[in-house]
Design a protein around this motif. Structure first.
Motif, PDB file in Angstrom:
ATOM      1  N   ASP A  70       0.829  -1.209   0.000  1.00 44.93           N
ATOM      2  CA  ASP A  70       0.000   0.000   0.000  1.00 44.93           C
ATOM      3  C   ASP A  70       0.866   1.263   0.000  1.00 44.93           C
ATOM      4  N   ILE A  73       1.863   1.801  -3.561  1.00 42.43           N
ATOM      5  CA  ILE A  73       0.723   2.214  -4.397  1.00 42.43           C
ATOM      6  C   ILE A  73       0.373   3.682  -4.119  1.00 42.43           C
ATOM      7  N   LYS A  77       0.434   6.964  -6.561  1.00 41.90           N
ATOM      8  CA  LYS A  77      -0.806   7.745  -6.754  1.00 41.90           C
ATOM      9  C   LYS A  77      -0.566   9.220  -6.443  1.00 41.90           C
ATOM     10  N   SER A 100       2.606  -2.882  -7.285  1.00 42.84           N
ATOM     11  CA  SER A 100       2.200  -1.505  -6.972  1.00 42.84           C
ATOM     12  C   SER A 100       1.974  -0.715  -8.256  1.00 42.84           C
ATOM     13  N   HIS A 103      -1.264  -1.883  -9.989  1.00 36.53           N
ATOM     14  CA  HIS A 103      -2.483  -1.386  -9.341  1.00 36.53           C
ATOM     15  C   HIS A 103      -2.799   0.075  -9.665  1.00 36.53           C
ATOM     16  N   THR A 104      -1.809   0.842 -10.154  1.00 42.75           N
ATOM     17  CA  THR A 104      -2.118   2.226 -10.558  1.00 42.75           C
ATOM     18  C   THR A 104      -2.605   2.278 -12.008  1.00 42.75           C
TER      19      THR A 104
END
Ligand SMILES: *Cc1c(COP(=O)(O)O)cnc(C)c1O
Length: 378
Positions: A70, A73, A77, A100, A103-104
């Motif tokens: 997290d 990530i 972000k 990571s 996931h973006t």
């Protein structure tokens, strides 16, 4: 394949025995404090830990989150990374680094490692820069720092942001500056066996930029600063008060524990030199590693691992399959194939991690060294 031995493991790959003994009283007190406070998320213990870690690392802001993945990530972000952007990262790393980026929605672009330091080679990374490259993500793998002066030069020359994955290197330095303090924004993990480990999952983001820190604080809390007002599409990813209180106590011991790892590493480095075809990790110039993992390489890796199991010594492989050959990665990007990253593939085929943790005794270390030597003497 690892064959389970009939004989009892004498030396496990990792043990908390010394660490937990060192902190037992303090951890029980920390738990009591949180228990009686009746406040379990986003409270004083997290504030205090974020400030102590910032001090320790030499950064202005630390934001505690739910895990290292997290942390990565949310860092990406915060830089606005998403669909259409490219992020350059090593083909040889723990898979969470690449997850990571996936996931973006951005595209991970892999670069091969330096065959001696085992970290991403800046010259390989430079080859893959295009107009869409937004981020370099060096990983200080095994607790061995990357050459950050070169990555900073590349970052400035091409106007590409640096995001350090220092999950395995909390406490390590390059040019006497801590890993996690070089990039625009950086991420680490408190997975239990990392150099600074929680009693469960946890991670942190570090930055000197107040805007980015503010974004991350919101993002970990559903994208909200103020209850029931949401400015970003965030996550629920908070480092809880119990973990923060415990980590704050463990941070006081971190340098002592790192010293013990360094001592073990120096015994391995001295005594395994020239044994069989073993290749030892090369320490980057101007760097102070923390030896999260002690990686050796040999063409007889699997035989050696089995031999050591029979001697009661547990070892692990970090990591058996390089990023570009993982099924999950091949579903995401279809262009990579076996042979594309010879160094990463060679490391996956030959690497073996030896036990290294505070509390490993001299007798145990010499037993490991003697066992490895006797394997190659056969
Ligand atoms: C452990 C690790 C992560 C992920 O951290 P978690 O807390 O397990 O999510 C990311 N990158 C590297 C290099 C790691 O070793």
């Amino acid at each position: 394949m690892i064959q389970r031995s009939k004989r009892k493991t004498k030396i496990p790959f990792y043990s908390f025995r010394q660490i937990n003994l060192d902190i037992e009283t303090k951890v029980k007190q920390a738990f009591q404090d949180v228990f009686h406070s009746g406040w379990y998320l986003l409270g004083d213990h997290l504030d205090r830990f974020e400030r102590s870690l910032s001090n320790y690392l030499g950064v202005n802001y630390t934001v505690g989150v739910g895990s290292g993945l997290d942390a990565l990530i949310i860092s990406l972000k915060s830089l606005g990374i998403g669909k259409g952007d490219k992020v350059i990262l090593p083909a040889h790393t723990f898979y969470a680094t690449v997850l990571s980026v996936m996931h973006t929605g951005a595209q991970p672009v892999l670069a091969d490692s330096d065959p001696e330091t085992l970290n991403m080679d800046p010259l390989q990374a430079e080859r893959f820069i295009t107009g869409k490259t937004k981020v370099f993500m060096p990983v200080h793998l095994y607790g061995l720092p990357c050459p950050m002066d070169t990555f900073l030069k590349l970052s400035n020359a091409y106007n590409i942001q640096l995001v350090e994955d220092f999950a395995q290197s909390v406490g390590a330095s390059y040019n006497k500056k801590k890993c996690g303090s070089f990039g625009k924004i950086n991420a680490c993990s408190f997975y239990p066996v990392k150099t600074l480990g929680a009693f469960g999952d946890g991670g942190a983001i570090t930055t000197n930029d107040p805007g980015l820190a503010g974004y991350c604080r919101k993002f970990r809390n559903y994208g909200s600063d103020e209850k029931y007002y949401f400015e970003e599409a965030g996550l629920n990813s908070r480092l809880d008060e119990i973990q923060a209180a415990i980590l704050n106590e463990k941070l006081r011991f971190l340098d002592r524990w790192i010293q013990q790892r360094i001592k073990i590493a120096s015994m391995y480095l001295e005594n395994l030199k020239g044994i069989g075809d073993i290749r030892l990790p090369l320490i980057q110039e101007n760097s102070d590693p923390v030896w999260h993992i002690f990686p050796i390489r040999t063409n007889k890796r699997d035989q050696l691992q089995n031999f050591l199991i029979d001697k009661g010594i547990e070892t692990l492989i970090h990591y058996p399959v390089p990023v570009h050959l993982q099924k999950s990665f091949q579903k995401y990007i279809k262009t990579y194939k076996a042979g594309d990253f010879p160094v990463a593939e060679e490391i996956a085929a030959t690497e073996l991690s030896l036990p290294i943790y505070p509390g490993l005794t001299d007798d145990e270390i010499y037993y490991i060294i003697e066992s490895i030597t006797s394997f190659f003497d056969k």
